[in-house]
Design a protein around this motif. Structure first.
Motif, PDB file in Angstrom:
ATOM      1  N   PRO A  32     -18.550 -38.812  53.541  1.00 44.29           N
ATOM      2  CA  PRO A  32     -17.906 -37.526  53.237  1.00 44.29           C
ATOM      3  C   PRO A  32     -18.177 -36.451  54.277  1.00 44.29           C
ATOM      4  O   PRO A  32     -17.392 -35.521  54.401  1.00 44.29           O
ATOM      5  CB  PRO A  32     -18.501 -37.130  51.894  1.00 44.29           C
ATOM      6  CG  PRO A  32     -19.802 -37.869  51.817  1.00 44.29           C
ATOM      7  CD  PRO A  32     -19.599 -39.145  52.557  1.00 44.29           C
ATOM      8  N   LEU A  50     -12.797 -33.744  48.080  1.00 47.11           N
ATOM      9  CA  LEU A  50     -13.794 -34.047  47.046  1.00 47.11           C
ATOM     10  C   LEU A  50     -13.284 -33.599  45.684  1.00 47.11           C
ATOM     11  O   LEU A  50     -13.328 -34.356  44.704  1.00 47.11           O
ATOM     12  CB  LEU A  50     -15.103 -33.327  47.408  1.00 47.11           C
ATOM     13  CG  LEU A  50     -16.278 -33.498  46.460  1.00 47.11           C
ATOM     14  CD1 LEU A  50     -16.605 -34.972  46.281  1.00 47.11           C
ATOM     15  CD2 LEU A  50     -17.514 -32.773  47.008  1.00 47.11           C
ATOM     16  N   VAL A  73     -13.202 -40.425  47.227  1.00 44.97           N
ATOM     17  CA  VAL A  73     -12.961 -39.540  48.363  1.00 44.97           C
ATOM     18  C   VAL A  73     -12.896 -40.444  49.586  1.00 44.97           C
ATOM     19  O   VAL A  73     -13.915 -40.876  50.103  1.00 44.97           O
ATOM     20  CB  VAL A  73     -14.085 -38.494  48.512  1.00 44.97           C
ATOM     21  CG1 VAL A  73     -13.812 -37.614  49.728  1.00 44.97           C
ATOM     22  CG2 VAL A  73     -14.180 -37.646  47.270  1.00 44.97           C
ATOM     23  N   ILE A 129     -22.223 -32.074  46.243  1.00 47.19           N
ATOM     24  CA  ILE A 129     -22.576 -33.417  45.782  1.00 47.19           C
ATOM     25  C   ILE A 129     -23.816 -33.335  44.873  1.00 47.19           C
ATOM     26  O   ILE A 129     -23.890 -34.014  43.839  1.00 47.19           O
ATOM     27  CB  ILE A 129     -22.813 -34.353  46.981  1.00 47.19           C
ATOM     28  CG1 ILE A 129     -21.509 -34.489  47.782  1.00 47.19           C
ATOM     29  CG2 ILE A 129     -23.295 -35.714  46.514  1.00 47.19           C
ATOM     30  CD1 ILE A 129     -21.644 -35.248  49.090  1.00 47.19           C
ATOM     31  N   LEU A 189     -17.777 -41.900  47.564  1.00 43.50           N
ATOM     32  CA  LEU A 189     -17.618 -40.993  48.697  1.00 43.50           C
ATOM     33  C   LEU A 189     -17.801 -41.796  49.972  1.00 43.50           C
ATOM     34  O   LEU A 189     -18.889 -42.298  50.238  1.00 43.50           O
ATOM     35  CB  LEU A 189     -18.687 -39.889  48.655  1.00 43.50           C
ATOM     36  CG  LEU A 189     -18.753 -39.040  47.387  1.00 43.50           C
ATOM     37  CD1 LEU A 189     -20.043 -38.235  47.358  1.00 43.50           C
ATOM     38  CD2 LEU A 189     -17.562 -38.107  47.355  1.00 43.50           C
ATOM     39  N   ARG A 225     -13.859 -30.432  51.236  1.00 42.18           N
ATOM     40  CA  ARG A 225     -14.166 -29.963  49.877  1.00 42.18           C
ATOM     41  C   ARG A 225     -12.970 -30.166  48.960  1.00 42.18           C
ATOM     42  O   ARG A 225     -13.111 -30.541  47.795  1.00 42.18           O
ATOM     43  CB  ARG A 225     -14.573 -28.475  49.901  1.00 42.18           C
ATOM     44  CG  ARG A 225     -15.846 -28.217  50.699  1.00 42.18           C
ATOM     45  CD  ARG A 225     -16.581 -26.979  50.240  1.00 42.18           C
ATOM     46  NE  ARG A 225     -15.810 -25.748  50.354  1.00 42.18           N
ATOM     47  CZ  ARG A 225     -15.750 -24.982  51.441  1.00 42.18           C
ATOM     48  NH1 ARG A 225     -16.439 -25.315  52.522  1.00 42.18           N
ATOM     49  NH2 ARG A 225     -15.036 -23.882  51.451  1.00 42.18           N
TER      50      ARG A 225
END
Ligand SMILES: Nc1ncnc2c1ncn2[C@@H]1O[C@H](COP(=O)(O)OP(=O)(O)OP(=O)(O)O)[C@@H](O)[C@H]1O
Ligand SMILES: [Mg+2]
Lengths: 564, 302
Positions: free
Chosen positions: B159, B143, B79, B175, B156, B140
Motif C-alpha cells: 500500500p 484504501l 487494495v 491502517i 493490502l 488513501r
C-alpha cells in the motif's frame, strides 16, 4: 443486473469528462457528416463540359501585320516568354498549316541575320493577343497591314518589314451547315447546347488544346470535340457522325457522371435526327401515292394512275381483250398503294424513339446526397459502436477497476450489460440526431425514418459486439482504439459502403455477406431510399440481430474469461 | 480466519508459489514480506478469487472455500497494488459507485461514503476528480474504496510503495485504525520498517516459498538477534566460555574480534563485561533490524 444503472451513470460521466472520448465517440461522426454533407450539398449540379466546335472551323482567316523595327530579336524573345508553349515552324507554309488546323492562333515571324526567317506560333487568348499587339506597336517604327499572306511574305522577304504578326480571326458567325430539329435550325454547337442544357453546363473553347488544359486543371469534367462535317454527317447519314469525347478517368465517379450525361443528350439528338428523316421518307412515300414533289422529281401519284386506268377500262368496255390488261394494271396500282401505306405506317412506328422516363422506386428522383446518407449512418454506427464497446470495457482495465468490480455484489452480466445499454444509447441517439439533421438541414430524403431507427438499433448490437471482442485483446484505451480502427477499416471496404456489392468478385461478395455492416447498409438504403417496409428488410434485420447476438455473446465470453 | 494449505501456483512453467502454508487470525495484522517477484501479488490474487490456485486449499473460518463464492467475497476488501479508481470520477463518486455495487441502499450508502471520506481525510477534496489527487491521497482513496462494505479482512498489496515518508506515515495511521477496529489485515510489502511497525506476525516469501514466519521479534531473533562485538586478546577463552554458557549465549572469534550473540543480550551485557574486566576494548552493540533478517533470508543464509 444489479448495479447496472450506477455503472451506466459512471460510464457516461467518464465519457463526458474525457474530451478525447467525447470527440471520438460523440462528435466525430457529426464532423464527418458535415464534411460529406458539404461535399454532396451541391450534388445534381450540371456536369461542366468543354465544347470545341471544329465543324466549319476552317472558315477563318489570318490578319497579317508587318512592322519595321530594329528590335526584332527583342520582340521575338518577348513573344517566346509571353506565348506560353511556343511552337517553332520551319517556314511560312508549315506555320500557316498549323494555324489552319487550329494548332495555334497567333504567328510571329522575324527575319534572321542570315536571311532566313524564324516562325513562331502560339495559342493565346484574346487578352494575351491584345497585350502582344500593344508591345509590337510600342516598338514599331512603321506599321503595315496586309490583305493576303503573300503580300505579307513578300514584305518580309524584301526587307520592308522586320517582323510579321498574324492573328487567326474566325468568321463569326460562320455559315456552318445546320440541321432542322424540334422546330429550330441548329449548327453543331447549338445542337449540343440545346440538347445538353438540362444535364450539362457547356463552355465553348476555341481549340482542343485549351479545352484539354482546363480538363487537366479540373475546370471541366469532359471535352467534346465536334469534328468538321459533323452536322453534314448527321444530316445525310452518309457516314457515322462521330463526336470526340475526352474524359478525365483519374476520377472514376466524375468520369462516369460525365459519360452518362453526354450519352444521354447525344442519344436524344440521334433520336431527333432519325425521326426527322423517317418523317421525310414517309412524306415522300405518300407523294408516290398522291403525287407531287418526290425528293425533287415531279411524280404522278399512284392514285391518279389508278383513276386513269379506271377511266381507260370504262372507255374500252367494248374491247374485252384490253379489259384484262387494264384490270392487271388497276390491281397492281391498288396493291402498291396498300403496300406503300403499310410501309409508311411501319416507318412511322420505328421513327418513334425510346424515351426513358426516369423515376425512382421511392417516388422521388434521388441525388447523390440522398444516396450517401444510409452508408454514412451505417459507418457512424460501426465507428461509434465498435469504439464505444471496446473503450468502455477497456477503461475498466486501464483504471484497474475490473478486479474491484469483480468483488462487488453486482450481477454477473451487469458490467457487459451496462456497456451494451450505454453504447446502444449513444449509437442510437447519435444516428437518430444524424438522420434528423440530414432530413431537416440537408434536405435529404428518407422515406421511412422510423423504420430506419429500428435497423439502426439492430445494427448497433453487432458493432458493440465487435467492440467487446476487441476489448478482450486490449488492456489500454489507446490499444483498443488502434485495434478498432484496424478492424473497422477493412470492414468498411468489404461492404457495399464504398463499392457496389454487385461489382465485387464472387468471393468478396461472400466475405461481404459475413459482415453485419453489409446488411445494415442494405436495409438502411432499402427503407430510406427505396421505400421498403419492415417485411422487405426483415431478412437483413434478422441477420443483424443474429450477428448482434452472436458477437455480443462471443464478446462478453471473451471479456469475462480474460478477467480471471 | 484465513488459512492456506499447500497452495501452489504455476504460470506456464513459472512456479510463482510453491506449497505455501499460512494462517491469519481474526483481528490480526499479518505481513507477507518478500522481494519483487516473490509471489506476493499472486497469493493475494488467489485469496481474492482473481485466479485459481494450481493446487492447495484456502480455508475461511476453518472451512474450505472457493474464493469466488459471494459469502466470502463480501467479507474481504482489497487494495490492489496498482492504483484502482476511476480517475475522472471524484472520490465521492468512486465511493458511492462501489457502495451501490455492494448493494448498500442509497441512504446508508451516503452515510458510509461521508464517513469514509472523513476517515481518509478526503472531505475537502471529495468533489475533485481523483486523477488530480496527490499519490498519497490516491492511495488513501484506494484504501477507503476497499472498505466500503466493511470487510472482515482487508488485503493490502504494497500500500505504501511510491509514497513519500509523510504520506506513508499518514497511511500507516489509517491502517493502525483498521487494526484497532478488529479487522484482519493481510499486507504485503518489501518495506521492513512498515512490516515491523504494522504487523503482528510476518512471513518471509522468497521465490514462491515461505522461508520463515513468526512475530517480527522472532524473525529478528532468528538471525542470532542482536550481537556484541569486542576486541579481546587471546587467552581469555576459558572465562568467556564459562560466562556465555551460564547466560545461554554463544560466541565466536575472528582474529582479535569476538562476537557474542544470544537472546536478551542487553540485559546480560554488564555481566560479561565485568567478568572480562580490563581485557575488553572497542565494544560495539549491534542491533539487528528486520532489514538484516530479510536480506539474510533472501540470500538463503540462515
Ligand atoms: N499472469 C502471469 N503470467 C505469468 N507469470 C506471472 C503472472 N503473474 C505473475 N507471474 C510471475 O509470477 C512471479 C510472481 O509474481 P508476483 O507479481 O506475484 O510477485 P510480487 O511478489 O507481487 O512482486 P512485486 O513486489 O514486484 O509486486 C513472477 O515471476 C511473475 O513474473
Ligand atoms: Mg506484487
Amino acid at each position: 443486473m444489479r448495479g447496472m444503472a450506477a455503472l451506466i451513470i459512471k460510464d457516461w460521466r467518464l465519457i463526458i469528462r474525457n474530451r478525447l472520448l467525447l470527440v471520438v465517440l460523440v462528435i466525430y461522426p457529426f464532423l464527418i457528416m458535415g464534411v460529406i454533407g458539404a461535399a454532396f450539398g451541391d450534388a445534381g449540379r450540371p456536369v461542366p463540359i468543354a465544347l470545341v466546335n471544329m465543324d466549319g472551323a476552317d472558315t477563318g482567316e489570318a490578319a497579317w501585320t508587318g512592322i519595321e523595327t530594329d528590335e526584332a530579336q527583342g520582340l521575338q524573345r518577348r513573344f517566346r516568354r509571353r506565348g506560353g508553349s511556343v511552337r517553332e515552324y520551319e517556314g511560312m507554309e508549315e506555320a500557316m498549316a498549323a494555324m489552319a488546323v487550329g494548332e495555334v492562333n497567333v504567328l510571329l515571324a522575324s527575319a534572321d541575320t542570315d536571311g532566313t526567317a524564324a516562325w513562331l506560333g502560339a495559342e493565346l487568348s484574346r487578352d494575351e493577343i491584345d497585350a502582344i499587339e500593344q508591345d509590337l506597336r510600342g516598338e514599331a517604327d512603321a506599321w503595315h497591314e496586309f490583305s493576303t499572306a503573300e503580300e505579307a511574305a513578300a514584305s518580309l522577304e524584301e526587307g520592308r518589314s522586320d517582323v510579321l504578326f498574324a492573328v487567326w480571326e474566325e468568321d463569326y458567325p460562320y455559315i456552318a451547315e445546320t440541321i432542322w430539329l424540334e422546330g429550330e435550325n441548329h449548327d453543331a454547337s447549338a445542337l449540343v447546347q440545346r440538347f445538353g442544357r438540362d444535364v450539362t453546363e457547356i463552355r465553348e473553347y476555341a481549340s482542343e488544346r485549351l479545352a484539354r488544359d482546363d480538363l487537366k486543371r479540373g475546370r471541366v469534367d469532359a471535352v467534346i470535340v465536334l469534328p468538321r462535317g459533323f452536322v453534314h454527317a448527321l444530316k445525310t447519314l452518309d457516314e457515322v457522325a462521330v463526336l470526340n469525347v475526352i474524359i478525365d478517368q483519374s476520377n472514376l465517379v466524375k468520369a462516369e457522371f460525365a459519360e452518362t450525361s453526354i450519352r444521354g443528350f447525344t442519344s436524344r439528338i440521334k433520336d431527333g435526327v432519325v425521326r426527322n428523316k423517317t418523317e421525310a421518307v414517309v412524306a415522300g412515300l405518300y407523294v408516290l401515292v398522291s403525287g407531287g414533289d418526290f425528293f425533287g422529281t415531279e411524280v404522278t401519284g399512284l392514285e391518279q394512275i389508278r383513276e386513269n386506268l379506271l377511266d381507260l377500262k370504262e372507255a374500252t368496255g367494248d374491247r374485252p381483250d384490253m379489259q384484262g390488261k387494264v384490270d392487271v394494271g388497276i390491281e397492281l396500282a391498288e396493291t402498291v398503294i396498300a403496300d406503300i401505306e403499310d410501309a409508311a405506317a411501319y416507318l412511322r412506328g420505328t421513327a418513334l424513339p425510346i424515351e426513358l422516363e426516369v423515376s425512382s422506386v421511392a417516388g422521388r428522383v434521388l441525388s447523390a446526397k440522398d444516396a450517401v446518407v444510409p452508408s454514412l449512418i451505417a459507418l457512424s454506427i460501426l465507428w461509434t459502436g465498435v469504439l464505444c464497446g471496446a473503450i468502455l470495457m477497456v477503461i475498466e482495465d486501464e483504471e484497474g477497476m475490473r478486479v474491484r468490480l469483480g468483488l462487488t455484489e453486482m450481477g454477473a452480466f451487469s458490467l457487459v450489460g451496462s456497456k451494451l445499454l450505454l453504447a446502444t444509447a449513444v449509437v442510437f441517439a447519435q444516428s437518430a440526431v444524424m438522420l434528423a439533421l440530414a432530413v431537416a438541414v440537408f434536405g435529404v430524403f428518407a422515406s421511412n425514418a422510423l423504420l430506419a431507427l429500428v435497423i439502426i438499433a439492430a445494427a448497433s448490437f453487432s458493432c458493440i459486439g465487435i467492440g467487446l471482442v476487441i476489448a478482450a485483446f486490449a488492456r489500454q484505451v489507446a490499444g483498443a482504439v488502434v485495434l478498432s480502427v484496424l478492424v473497422s477499416f477493412p470492414l468498411i471496404f468489404m461492404t457495399g459502403a464504398v463499392f457496389p456489392l454487385s461489382q465485387m468478385p464472387g468471393f468478396m461478395q461472400w466475405i461481404a455477406r459475413a459482415i453485419p455492416l453489409t446488411y445494415a447498409i442494405e436495409a438502411l438504403s432499402g427503407v430510406m431510399l427505396r421505400g421498403e417496409a419492415l417485411a422487405d428488410v426483415a431478412w437483413q434485420t434478422g441477420a443483424l440481430l443474429a450477428f448482434g447476438a452472436g458477437l455480443l455473446a462471443l464478446g462478453s465470453f471473451l471479456v469475462r474469461r480474460r478477467s480471471v | 480466519m484465513i488459512a492456506v494449505r499447500g497452495l501452489s501456483k504455476e504460470f506456464d512453467g513459472v512456479k510463482a508459489l510453491r506449497s505455501v502454508d499460512l494462517e491469519v487470525a481474526r483481528g490480526e495484522a499479518f505481513g507477507l514480506i518478500g522481494p519483487n517477484g516473490a509471489g506476493k501479488t499472486t497469493l493475494i490474487r488467489i485469496l481474492t478469487g482473481q485466479t485459481p490456485p494450481s493446487s492447495g486449499e484456502v480455508l475461511f473460518d476453518g472451512e474450505e472455500i472457493d474464493p469466488l463464492q459471494p459469502g466470502y467475497r463480501l467479507r474481504i476488501g482489497l487494495v490492489p497494488q496498482e492504483p484502482a479508481f476511476y480517475g475522472r470520477l471524484t472520490a465521492r463518486e468512486n465511493l458511492a459507485l462501489l457502495a451501490r455495487l455492494y448493494g448498500i441502499d442509497r441512504q446508508s450508502a451516503s452515510g458510509r461514503v461521508e464517513w469514509l471520506l472523513s476517515w481518509a481525510g478526503l472531505e475537502e477534496h471529495a468533489d475533485r476528480q481523483a486523477r488530480h489527487y496527490s499519490r498519497g491521497m490516491q492511495q488513501r482513496l484506494s484504501l477507503a474504496m476497499g472498505l466500503v462494505h466493511r470487510p472482515d479482512i482487508i488485503y493490502l498489496d504494497e500500500p505504501t510503495s511510491g509514497l513519500d515518508p509523510e504520506a506513508r506515515v499518514s497511511l500507516w495511521g489509517l491502517i493502525d485504525l483498521l487494526a484497532g477496529e478488529g479487522r484482519s489485515i493481510f499486507l504485503t510489502t518489501h518495506d521492513m520498517e512498515e512490516a515491523d511497525r504494522i504487523c503482528d506476525r510476518l512471513a518471509i516469501l522468497v521465490e514462491g516459498s515461505v522461508r520463515e514466519r513468526g512475530t517480527p521479534q522472532h524473525i529478528k531473533g532468528l538471525l542470532g538477534a542482536d550481537r556484541v562485538e569486542m576486541r579481546l586478546p587471546a587467552g581469555s577463552e576459558g572465562e568467556l566460555e564459562a560466562v556465555c554458557g551460564r547466560l545461554g549465549l554463544s560466541w565466536r572469534r575472528e582474529g582479535e574480534i569476538v562476537t557474542v550473540t544470544g537472546p536478551e543480550l542487553p540485559d546480560k551485557l554488564p555481566e560479561i563485561v565485568s567478568t572480562l574486566a580490563g581485557r575488553v576494548s572497542d565494544l560495539h552493540y549491534r542491533e539487528v533490524t528486520l532489514e538484516d533478517a530479510f536480506l539474510r533470508f533472501m540470500r538463503g543464509v540462515d
